[in-house]
Design a protein around this motif. Structure first.
Motif, PDB file in Angstrom:
ATOM      1  N   PRO A 187       0.170  11.374 -13.158  1.00  0.00           N
ATOM      2  CA  PRO A 187       1.617  11.360 -13.412  1.00  0.00           C
ATOM      3  C   PRO A 187       2.365  10.549 -12.348  1.00  0.00           C
ATOM      4  N   ARG A 188       3.508  10.017 -12.717  1.00  0.00           N
ATOM      5  CA  ARG A 188       4.340   9.255 -11.764  1.00  0.00           C
ATOM      6  C   ARG A 188       4.717  10.112 -10.564  1.00  0.00           C
ATOM      7  N   ASP A 189       4.874  11.421 -10.778  1.00  0.00           N
ATOM      8  CA  ASP A 189       5.246  12.327  -9.687  1.00  0.00           C
ATOM      9  C   ASP A 189       4.167  12.419  -8.610  1.00  0.00           C
ATOM     10  N   ASN A 190       2.944  11.952  -8.892  1.00  0.00           N
ATOM     11  CA  ASN A 190       1.870  12.027  -7.896  1.00  0.00           C
ATOM     12  C   ASN A 190       1.954  10.933  -6.843  1.00  0.00           C
ATOM     13  N   LEU A 191       2.904  10.020  -6.992  1.00  0.00           N
ATOM     14  CA  LEU A 191       3.189   9.072  -5.908  1.00  0.00           C
ATOM     15  C   LEU A 191       3.854   9.830  -4.768  1.00  0.00           C
ATOM     16  N   LEU A 192       3.284   9.734  -3.559  1.00  0.00           N
ATOM     17  CA  LEU A 192       3.912  10.341  -2.372  1.00  0.00           C
ATOM     18  C   LEU A 192       5.059   9.415  -1.966  1.00  0.00           C
ATOM     19  N   ASN A 193       6.269   9.826  -2.320  1.00  0.00           N
ATOM     20  CA  ASN A 193       7.404   8.894  -2.429  1.00  0.00           C
ATOM     21  C   ASN A 193       8.440   8.995  -1.318  1.00  0.00           C
ATOM     22  N   ARG A 194       8.029   9.413  -0.146  1.00  0.00           N
ATOM     23  CA  ARG A 194       9.025   9.528   0.927  1.00  0.00           C
ATOM     24  C   ARG A 194       9.630   8.163   1.293  1.00  0.00           C
TER      25      ARG A 194
ATOM     26  N   VAL B 264       0.830  -1.209   0.000  1.00  0.00           N
ATOM     27  CA  VAL B 264       0.000   0.000   0.000  1.00  0.00           C
ATOM     28  C   VAL B 264       0.862   1.256   0.000  1.00  0.00           C
ATOM     29  N   HIS B 265       0.587   2.151  -0.943  1.00  0.00           N
ATOM     30  CA  HIS B 265       1.241   3.456  -1.041  1.00  0.00           C
ATOM     31  C   HIS B 265       0.172   4.539  -1.186  1.00  0.00           C
ATOM     32  N   ALA B 266       0.580   5.789  -1.072  1.00  0.00           N
ATOM     33  CA  ALA B 266      -0.343   6.918  -1.177  1.00  0.00           C
ATOM     34  C   ALA B 266      -0.060   7.709  -2.454  1.00  0.00           C
ATOM     35  N   PHE B 267      -1.146   8.143  -3.116  1.00  0.00           N
ATOM     36  CA  PHE B 267      -1.053   8.861  -4.385  1.00  0.00           C
ATOM     37  C   PHE B 267      -1.960  10.091  -4.345  1.00  0.00           C
TER      38      PHE B 267
END
Length: 481
Positions: free
Chosen positions: A297-304, A251-254
């Motif tokens: 967009p790929r950048d919308n993954l909250l990627n911390r 599970v990830h956040a977008f």
């Protein structure tokens, strides 16, 4: 007995009884003179006990600390704006729009900008939240969805590029948002969420899909009417070249835009439905979200805690799905801290109303003497005094929790992270359950007058009830502890 003697029939009323009844009935037919106030109806002196002299300003400063001033600013703002105060009777649609106006007024006219405090000064943020919730709990929840949940997810789970892009819009309410975690079939079990975000390396996008009805995002605050963006929690899936074909990274956040910023219409592939009337909190527009091949967009993954490169490779500083999941939820513990803190705020309101009423209300007493304040009766004291003591205890306990949470946000110390997780789960569960029971006790302590809607117990009780489920069901949280 002689036959000539008469006997009065005992089954018939006597002449005296009939006369008395006629006199009583005649009182209903003869106009009475203007009501003359009896001495027994005069307001009697409140509470016979010696009044203790208390330095209210000093006590208030001690209890509320350095953030008393900003709370007073919030109270002053709403006191100056009767048009923004919630009436006793209001429809769901009107309440939702009023809540939005209250929030916009507070931020844009009252100049209260809480977003930067979510990370920089959590204690100040929670003080603002408590004051806002005391105006209307629906407003407090809408406030929390915008800044703590939607905004907090961007700050805590995203990186600099996300903060740079979204901070101002969240802060000034241009970007009203949602926190889309809960699904129809999954609430507390976040690892069981079914919404899918599949990476498409050809277009450099994620495709958000709701695979079945059970995966519809449900109870999402701000979704039904006002939200423009949502933080969507979904399983990150990468295509692979092996026999499996895909790889589930957990599970990830977008960040997913859900409405057009100009027209406010739902964007293509976004289905929005209204969850309708609730037991309480009808000023909050809870909705359901379904995604049909929505591309972001790929950048919308909250990627911390985890990222995907342009060529579709997954990277993370944390080695396992479980560790990444724990880190993600650990950053969201502020919501649980805030609920414990806000629940105590609601308890303070109810106990204050009940104790003040019990001092003023007088019932019974010695013959021909003034009636006694009901707070002088042991039965009333047993209802209210332990509750009052507990309210003070919870006030200081949640203050301590907020201090520990603030320290955790600054240091990221692993031991503190564990302590705050356990303490917030325990306090949130215990305090919200205690407050829920106490609200009914306070209503009962105020007798019939406590049942009047204007005295707030009904609204407080209904609006607060869901606090026992928000941010983790209390039974599940106690098992975690």
């Amino acid at each position: 007995m002689e036959p000539s003697q008469t006997v009065e029939d005992e089954s018939q009323p006597s002449i005296a009884t009939v006369t008395r009844r006629i006199q009583r009935l005649s009182l209903h037919l003869i106009p009475l003179p203007p009501l003359q106030c009896s001495p027994h109806l005069d307001m009697l002196t409140c509470a016979k006990a010696n009044k203790q002299e208390v330095d209210v300003a000093s006590l208030s400063s001690y209890m509320r600390g350095k953030h008393r001033e900003i709370q007073e600013r919030i109270f002053d703002f709403f006191n100056s704006r009767p048009d923004l105060q919630t009436p006793t009777e209001i429809s769901m649609k009107e309440h939702r729009e009023l809540c939005l106006r209250q929030l916009l007024g507070l931020v844009r006219e009252g100049k209260i900008k809480p977003f930067r405090y979510v990370v920089e000064d959590p204690a100040k943020y929670f003080a603002i939240s408590e004051a806002v919730g005391s105006i209307d709990i629906s407003l407090g929840i809408k406030f929390g969805v915008q800044y703590s949940l939607w905004g907090g997810s961007v700050l805590n789970l995203g990186t600099k590029k996300h903060r740079d892009k979204y901070f101002d819009g969240i802060d000034n309410l241009d970007y009203l948002g949602c926190f889309a975690m809960t699904e129809l079939h999954h609430g507390s079990n976040v690892q069981g969420l079914q919404t899918v975000a599949t990476f498409d390396p050809i277009t450099d996008e994620f495709i958000i899909d709701t695979p079945n009805d059970g995966a519809i995002k449900w109870w999402i605050g701000n979704a039904a009417v006002h939200g423009k963006f949502a933080t969507v929690f979904a399983r990150l899936v990468l295509p692979t070249h092996d026999s499996k074909g895909v790889s589930d990274m957990g599970v990830h956040a977008f960040i997913v835009p859900i409405r057009d910023l100009k027209t406010h219409q739902p964007l293509p592939g976004i289905e929005i439905n209204d969850c309708g009337h609730k037991i309480g909190l009808n000023g909050v527009d809870n909705g359901a979200l379904r995604f049909r091949s929505v591309r972001i967009p790929r950048d919308n993954l909250l990627n911390r805690f985890g990222d995907v490169t342009r060529d579709g490779k997954y990277t993370s500083s944390l080695p396992t799905i479980n560790k990444r999941f724990a880190a993600t939820l650990g950053e969201l513990v502020g919501g649980r801290v805030g609920l414990a803190h806000s629940s105590v705020g609601i308890l303070k309101i109810a106990v204050t109303i009940a104790v003040r009423y019990s001092l003023l209300r007088q019932q019974f007493g010695p013959p021909k003497q003034p009636e006694v304040s009901i707070l002088d009766y042991q039965s009333q004291q047993h209802k209210l005094m332990p509750m009052l003591a507990s309210t003070y205890a919870f006030h200081f306990a949640t203050q301590y929790l907020v201090e520990k949470y603030s320290e955790m946000k600054k240091t990221h110390d692993e031991q503190l992270v564990g302590d705050v997780h356990a303490l917030s789960a325990g306090l949130k569960s215990y305090v919200t359950s205690f407050t829920a029971k106490s609200l009914s006790t306070c209503r009962e302590a105020c007798g019939g007058h406590g049942y009047a809607a204007v005295n707030r117990f009904g609204t407080l009780r209904n609006d607060h009830d869901i606090f026992q489920t928000f941010e983790g069901d209390n039974t599940v949280l106690l098992q975690q502890v």
